[in-house]
Design an enzyme around this catalytic site. Structure first.
Site, PDB file in Angstrom:
ATOM      1  N   SER A 166       0.805  -1.211   0.000  1.00  0.00           N
ATOM      2  CA  SER A 166       0.000   0.000   0.000  1.00  0.00           C
ATOM      3  C   SER A 166       0.848   1.275   0.000  1.00  0.00           C
ATOM      4  O   SER A 166       1.610   1.503  -0.934  1.00  0.00           O
ATOM      5  CB  SER A 166      -0.955  -0.065   1.199  1.00  0.00           C
ATOM      6  OG  SER A 166      -1.901   0.943   1.131  1.00  0.00           O
ATOM      7  N   HIS A 371      -7.675  -5.503   0.857  1.00  0.00           N
ATOM      8  CA  HIS A 371      -6.478  -4.692   1.050  1.00  0.00           C
ATOM      9  C   HIS A 371      -5.589  -5.196   2.190  1.00  0.00           C
ATOM     10  O   HIS A 371      -4.362  -5.152   2.091  1.00  0.00           O
ATOM     11  CB  HIS A 371      -6.891  -3.244   1.327  1.00  0.00           C
ATOM     12  CG  HIS A 371      -5.783  -2.255   1.140  1.00  0.00           C
ATOM     13  ND1 HIS A 371      -5.240  -1.978  -0.090  1.00  0.00           N
ATOM     14  CD2 HIS A 371      -5.102  -1.483   2.030  1.00  0.00           C
ATOM     15  CE1 HIS A 371      -4.284  -1.069   0.044  1.00  0.00           C
ATOM     16  NE2 HIS A 371      -4.179  -0.762   1.311  1.00  0.00           N
TER      17      HIS A 371
END
Ligand SMILES: *[C@@H]1O[C@H](CO)[C@@H](O)[C@H](O)[C@H]1NC(C)=O
Ligand SMILES: *[C@@H]1O[C@H](CO)[C@@H](O)[C@H](O)[C@H]1NC(C)=O
Ligand SMILES: *[C@@H]1O[C@H](CO)[C@@H](O)[C@H](O)[C@H]1NC(C)=O
Ligand SMILES: *[C@@H]1O[C@H](CO)[C@@H](O)[C@H](O)[C@H]1NC(C)=O
Length: 405
Positions: A166, A371
């Site tokens: 990320s 995620h």
């Protein structure tokens, strides 16, 4: 005799369970987590050129006898709100930090400025608002170069591998685009959920959040809120109270977490949720979040807009510069997931088109993968890390070693 023994044994067991209390690792530091897993971890201080003092964690197999000659260094870059701990939470045989050590790499875990391990500065106290005037742009300009140079100088290698999650990838890409000399130091970048073009946030209330962000940000500034703090021991126990096994609120807590990262009930171990949550908030500046909000809105991979005057001072132009992705030489592998609420696959495709040295693009073969699954999924090893590590082995050139072991 036996009738007497049984109640005694039960009482002893109950007393032992009481004494043990909740999970002793619930709010443990990265070093405590690593030690409990049977690995050794060492903290090394690194000074960024603008005065922030960062702590890098070096993870090793616990030496019985002479330590093995360390292999190629790998630097792991954590995501937004997080710290080095996230690469360890799934435990031995599953967490990437340990898997890479087991595979013979010399593993270094980054802690970007502002998190619980990197909250010092040579002159500024972290109680001073000026301490928090940074976003991931400054992590890319100062933290990552300092960490890369430190790892190479300490290990004697000319190149290292980098794995990001990320925001770690946003920082890596911004550094490589802005300081091309660092591309030569990266043998391979493995980018798990490479955030440059987010395309579309799928968070609850994301539309409201985005449209009101300007107001929220200035409200926070006026109220003197410059950072999103790390969890403390008392918030850890709160997570246990609200999200732990047998708590009536556990299901709500579970659903809430899933609504933020992507709905994937199979992927997340409910029992471990308080432990995960306690480590997911490790401290960051509000500006770092603001910078992400800006790139979601603008659709450009660019530096943070701090107004014409401050832009001129920081970047040498009145508008924030766009990071030149097509100038990046380092070989990069991109990994993405369908159900990632913070990064739409279309954003990854756009990134891949601009980069010029993409060695692979892989979709995680599970439509529910989200995620945070890149770190915490129950089957993350077989779904993702085995692929990542197979490619990494191809970039493990011994010719990049500088000095003999
Ligand atoms: C918080 O908990 C950790 C581990 O559970 C412990 O090592 C530490 O001393 C605690 N900190 C405080 C301030 O109580
Ligand atoms: C930072 O400021 C706080 C409160 O003003 C103070 O208690 C602390 O000692 C300071 N820390 C350093 C390292 O100067
Ligand atoms: C879930 O996590 C708990 C606590 O960490 C652990 O004891 C348990 O074995 C895990 N369950 C699975 C299926 O991995
Ligand atoms: C790498 O090491 C292996 C054995 O460890 C050796 O056979 C090979 O020639 C080396 N390659 C290079 C490029 O140095």
């Amino acid at each position: 005799m036996r009738t007497l023994l049984l109640p005694l044994l039960l009482a002893a067991a109950a007393a032992a369970a009481d004494a043990a209390g909740p999970d002793p690792l619930l709010c443990a530091t990265a070093e405590e987590v690593a030690r409990a897993a049977g690995y050794a971890m060492e903290a090394q201080s690194v000074r960024a050129a603008d005065g922030y003092v960062l702590q890098l964690h070096r993870l090793r197999a616990r030496g019985r006898g002479r330590p093995r000659a360390a292999g190629q260094p790998v630097l792991l870059l954590h995501g937004l709100f997080c710290a080095s701990d996230l690469w360890l939470l799934r435990g031995p045989g599953a967490a990437l930090g340990y898997l890479l050590v087991d595979d013979g790499y010399d593993v270094w875990l980054m802690n970007f400025r502002g998190n619980r391990y990197s909250s010092k500065h040579e002159r500024l106290n972290s109680t001073n608002p000026a301490f928090w005037k940074f976003s991931w742009h400054e992590m890319a300009m100062w933290d990552l170069p300092a960490a890369v140079d430190h790892v190479l100088a300490t290990t004697g290698w000319r190149q290292l591998q980098v794995v990001g999650h990320s925001m770690g990838n946003s920082v890596l890409l911004a550094m490589l685009a802005t300081r091309p000399q660092y591309a030569r130091k990266v043998a391979l970048g493995s980018l798990l959920a490479p955030v440059a073009y987010i395309h579309r946030l799928r968070l609850p209330f994301s539309r409201t959040l985005l449209s009101d962000w300007g107001r929220i940000h200035s409200f926070l500034q006026r109220s003197g809120v410059y950072s999103i703090p790390a969890t403390t021991n008392s918030s850890c126990s709160l997570f246990q109270q609200v999200c732990g096994d047998q708590k009536p609120t556990q299901d709500f807590c579970f659903r809430f977490v899933q609504s933020i990262y992507g709905w994937d009930p199979q992927g997340l171990n409910k029992t471990a949720l308080p432990f995960y949550l306690s480590h997911l908030l490790a401290g960051v500046s509000v500006d770092t979040v603001a910078h992400f909000m800006q790139i979601v809105k603008s659709g450009r991979f660019e530096a943070m807009d701090r107004g014409p005057e401050e832009n001129l001072r920081r970047y040498g132009s009145t508008t924030p510069p766009t990071y030149r992705l097509n100038g990046i030489d380092a070989p990069l592998a991109l990994y993405y997931a369908d159900n990632d609420y913070e990064l739409h696959p279309k954003g990854v495709m756009q990134l891949a088109q601009e980069l010029r040295n993409v060695v692979s693009i892989s979709r995680v073969p599970d439509t529910a993968f989200n995620h945070v699954d890149f770190l915490l999924h129950e089957q993350v090893h077989s779904l993702l890390y085995s692929t990542v590590m197979t490619l990494m082995r191809q970039f493990r050139h011994n010719k990049t070693r500088n000095v003999s072991p």
